[in-house]
Motif scaffolding. Structure first.
Motif: not given
Length: 267
Positions: A5-13, A231-235
């Protein structure tokens, strides 16, 4: 489970950063990430590469739409370069995605590596990418553009990587600065992502062995976690992308592709 979960969130950023800065939409980051996570789960009957490509394509729908709106508001989109490519890319993507459901993950994995290597070599060895080819952008010819668009859509739909790695070099060699070329990769990723996601969700069988959380080959849980980071990172990142010097932007684009290639060779 927590580590995944943490890996996916971090890589999502990281996906959010590459979406805005390079126009990737997430494909070249999400494919190896979801592939590794799916392999780690070791679910019987699940094709890890097929799931990775399908999930990447679904994530790109949301990321590319979000980034497209941001680039439109920043005034970085040029209609004369976008519209001739959009429909052919969408059609080609549907064809490529259908072919991928029949080819299987092993073929996708091999071609993904080849595609990255060829793209890196082309960017470094052929003139016009690291430095713009001319002071005045070239106006695209409609017939040639449609044919090129079909090819771009077919390749990117098959590999689940969005249009950036083919559209950015194309637009770059037409004389556009990196800021505009990468900005226009976002809307050109939308038809790829939409067509591919529809095919993978309805006809994909890569996730057939999983107990739950899959729609066709799309891993809904992994996709949601990646989007929660992107999405927050894109913003945040969209406010700063125009400050990158042109040559540094081009060089970092190639370097990121090289990193992804190395990661994929190791997996």
């Amino acid at each position: 489970m927590l580590s995944s979960i943490l890996v996916l969130l971090a890589l999502g950023c990281l996906t959010g950063v590459t979406t805005v800065v390079f126009g990737f939409g997430g494909g070249f980051v999400t494919v190896p990430v979801v592939y590794a996570v799916t392999l780690a789960r070791a679910e019987p009957g699940v094709d890890a590469m097929a799931v990775a490509v399908a999930t990447s394509t679904a994530v790109m729908v949301v990321n590319s739409l979000s980034a497209t709106w941001a680039q439109y508001r920043a005034g970085r989109l040029r209609r004369e370069h976008l519209w001739p490519l959009a429909a052919p890319i969408g059609i080609g993507s549907a064809i490529g995605a259908l072919a991928a459901t029949m080819a299987g993950g092993a073929v996708q994995h091999a071609l993904f590596v080849v595609y990255l290597a060829v793209t890196i070599a082309d960017s470094l060895l052929r003139r016009g990418f690291l430095t713009p080819s001319g002071p005045t952008p070239q106006v695209p010819r409609l017939g040639v553009t449609r044919t090129v668009g079909l090819g771009i859509g077919a390749v990117t739909g098959f590999l689940g990587v969005g249009g950036s790695v083919m559209t950015v070099p194309l637009l770059r060699r037409r004389g556009l600065p990196m800021g505009e070329a990468t900005a226009m990769a976002n809307p050109l990723t939308v038809p790829v992502a939409l067509a591919g996601t529809l095919v993978y969700a309805l006809w994909g069988t890569g996730g057939a062995g999983a107990d739950q959380g899959h729609l066709g080959s799309v891993d809904l849980v992994a996709g949601a976690l990646l989007l929660a980071g992107s999405l927050p990172t894109i913003a945040l990142v969209r406010r700063h992308v125009g400050r990158i010097p042109d040559r540094a932007h081009a060089v970092s684009y190639v370097l990121l592709l090289a990193v992804v290639l190395v990661v994929f060779l190791v997996l």
